[in-house]
Design an enzyme around this catalytic site. Structure first.
Site, PDB file in Angstrom:
ATOM      1  N   GLN A 311      42.501  39.901  38.421  1.00  0.00           N
ATOM      2  CA  GLN A 311      41.676  39.169  39.370  1.00  0.00           C
ATOM      3  C   GLN A 311      42.531  38.324  40.309  1.00  0.00           C
ATOM      4  OE1 GLN A 311      38.502  39.584  39.745  1.00  0.00           O
ATOM      5  NE2 GLN A 311      37.960  40.683  37.866  1.00  0.00           N
ATOM      6  N   TYR A 340      37.076  50.780  32.614  1.00  0.00           N
ATOM      7  CA  TYR A 340      37.860  50.137  33.671  1.00  0.00           C
ATOM      8  C   TYR A 340      38.583  48.918  33.092  1.00  0.00           C
ATOM      9  CZ  TYR A 340      34.379  52.730  36.459  1.00  0.00           C
ATOM     10  OH  TYR A 340      33.542  53.690  36.975  1.00  0.00           O
ATOM     11  N   ASP A 361      41.434  53.324  31.281  1.00  0.00           N
ATOM     12  CA  ASP A 361      41.688  53.064  32.689  1.00  0.00           C
ATOM     13  C   ASP A 361      42.479  54.245  33.233  1.00  0.00           C
ATOM     14  OD1 ASP A 361      41.625  50.225  34.471  1.00  0.00           O
ATOM     15  OD2 ASP A 361      43.007  51.757  35.195  1.00  0.00           O
ATOM     16  N   ASP A 409      33.598  47.095  34.447  1.00  0.00           N
ATOM     17  CA  ASP A 409      34.089  46.244  35.537  1.00  0.00           C
ATOM     18  C   ASP A 409      34.694  47.174  36.592  1.00  0.00           C
ATOM     19  OD1 ASP A 409      35.008  44.260  37.180  1.00  0.00           O
ATOM     20  OD2 ASP A 409      36.556  43.513  35.816  1.00  0.00           O
ATOM     21  N   CYS A 436      31.828  43.566  41.680  1.00  0.00           N
ATOM     22  CA  CYS A 436      32.441  42.877  42.823  1.00  0.00           C
ATOM     23  C   CYS A 436      31.815  43.342  44.138  1.00  0.00           C
ATOM     24  CB  CYS A 436      33.950  43.102  42.846  1.00  0.00           C
ATOM     25  SG  CYS A 436      34.457  44.824  42.989  1.00  0.00           S
TER      26      CYS A 436
END
Length: 492
Positions: A311, A340, A361, A409, A436
């Site tokens: 982040q 993810y 991932d 995510d 997001c």
């Protein structure tokens, strides 16, 4: 409906803000979108574009200002994007970001959307200098000055960023000095035409330890202590042109790391192709006291490789992950899928509270970091694989695993259509979606709301002064799914 002409000046009353932070007005039933205008303002606007159902315009004069309008701290903010909202007072930014969710839900109308609980946005005490990472393009001007910055929206004009109010201050100082050293040692800078050299610089600083890592992206190889980086493959011959175009890094790197002692890792990424992609396929360490930097969130620390995702706002990452844990409501009997997963951060936050965490991932470096971090933290119940969730999850089910909880995510593009179908097929009993992008979240909820109740959506302001917000969605499995058109096979 009224016909508006390009260049026509019209008085407008701004009614609300749109999903990209622009002001919205209507004239004879036609919507007009005006960047940097705020609700309640009366303006004189100039029409800049006409589409079939709407127009765009720019502010010529503000006749009546909103009481929430403030002077932006950053002089170049409007040069970069029309979706920056630094001209809006911060408390009202938080209200707007809650409304972003409402607008997206109203547009896509997932099942039961009118009854979703939308919680007030969790903001920052000091919404300045929060971005712990920068990724600036490098350019040499005709007068020899080297600049670093970002491209103006929808253009190839590079905006020089020597000061940025949202950027962590040490990272900004380092990239400014990089520009001066490139000038001093006359290092080649890629100009996309004839000269090959440095294209991009990435700088990331750990909020926890202050450690700094860097990546120089170059269209030609770098030499350091007489060695070529990245090293050629064994069967690869270095061309005469490449030898002439080496970036000689010795003096610059020595001076840079002496001035900034917190730099612990410097990598080079070799990217000779003319594409819009930031990075090429090969990254190697040039200088390191260690290969990673140590970052921390909540009550644990973890390691980050230069290319690994984390982040951009570490202060709010603590808030975001705490909300994700709360929404998951972990139990000791839970088996959790962390899709993810990145370097494992959200999974680590729940690992001590559950039976096991299984993450995946598509970035191999992230999985290497995730495994190393789990080992370092002593979490023997965390397992990680490289690959796509929609491929790995069915294999786990075939092996007899029956996850009770799912954490996702995803990137701004939202969930892959194949993953949505996988979720619909297996339906763990509870799910937490960290988003997001409110638009792709609302699209994904069209499918997910057929199988899950949306208990609430908590927005978290990860990106102050922009028209973006993160959201944590708590979902629990329905007793009976709603049979609607699934819309799996869609493009975002």
């Amino acid at each position: 409906m009224i016909t508006l002409k390009i260049g026509q000046k019209v008085p407008l009353n701004i009614e609300r803000m749109g999903i990209n932070g622009e002001g919205i007005a209507s004239i004879s039933g036609r919507l007009v979108f005006i960047p940097y205008a705020l609700p309640g303002e009366s303006i004189l606007a100039e029409i800049t574009e006409n589409a079939r159902n709407f127009s765009r315009a720019k502010v010529v004069k503000i006749n009546k200002k909103s009481k929430f309008r403030v002077k932006p701290e950053d002089a170049v903010y409007a040069d970069l994007s029309s979706s920056h909202i630094m001209h809006l007072a911060y408390p009202q930014q938080l209200e707007f970001k809650k409304d972003l969710l409402r607008q997206a839900l109203e547009k896509y109308k997932p099942n039961g959307w009118k009854n979703y609980e939308l919680r007030d946005t969790l903001g920052m005490e000091n919404p300045r200098h929060y971005r712990n990472k920068l990724q600036y393009q490098i350019r040499r001007l005709n007068n020899g000055t080297v600049i670093a910055g970002l491209y103006r929206e929808n253009s190839h004009h590079l905006v020089n960023l020597e000061r940025c109010v949202v950027q962590e201050e040490m990272t900004q100082k380092i990239v400014n000095q990089v520009c001066r050293l490139i000038e001093k040692y006359k290092l080649p800078v890629d100009d996309e035409r004839k000269t090959r050299g440095i294209r991009t610089v990435m700088v990331r600083r750990s909020q926890k330890t202050g450690q700094v890592q860097m990546i120089f992206v170059s269209s030609t190889r770098i030499t350091l202590d007489g060695q070529v980086w990245p090293e050629p493959y064994a069967d690869q011959e270095i061309t005469k042109r490449e030898k002439m175009g080496y970036v000689k890094f010795d003096k610059m790197l020595s001076e840079l790391t002496k001035e900034f002692e917190d730099i612990v890792t410097v990598a080079v990424n070799y990217h000779p192709k003319k594409t819009s992609e930031i990075y090429g396929d090969r990254t190697q360490i040039l200088f390191n006291e260690k290969d990673t930097i140590t970052e921390g969130v909540l009550d644990f620390e973890f390691e980050l490789s230069p290319r690994a995702f984390y982040q951009l706002n570490p202060t709010q990452a603590n808030v975001l992950y705490a909300e994700a844990v709360k929404a998951l409501h972990p139990r000791k009997t839970d088996t959790v899928i962390d899709a993810y997963c990145g370097v494992g951060t959200i999974g680590f936050a729940v690992a001590p509270k559950v039976k096991s965490v299984h993450g995946m991932d598509v970035t191999p470096e992230a999985i290497v970091d995730a495994r190393a971090n789990a080992k370092r933290l002593g979490y023997k119940n965390c397992h990680y694989e490289t690959g796509r969730a929609e491929k790995i999850i069915p294999n786990w089910y075939k092996a007899g695993q029956r996850p009770t909880a799912l954490l996702v995510d995803p990137p701004r593009t939202g969930l892959d259509a194949d993953l949505l179908e996988t979720i619909a097929k297996y339906q763990p009993e509870k799910m937490v979606y960290v988003s997001c992008n409110v638009s792709t979240l609302a699209k994904d909820l069209i499918v997910l709301s057929q199988f899950y109740n949306v208990d609430y959506i908590q927005s978290v302001d990860m990106f102050p002064h922009t028209a973006r917000t993160e959201a944590v969605v708590k979902m629990t499995k329905r007793e009976k799914p709603i049979r609607l058109e699934r819309k799996f096979n869609r493009k975002k």
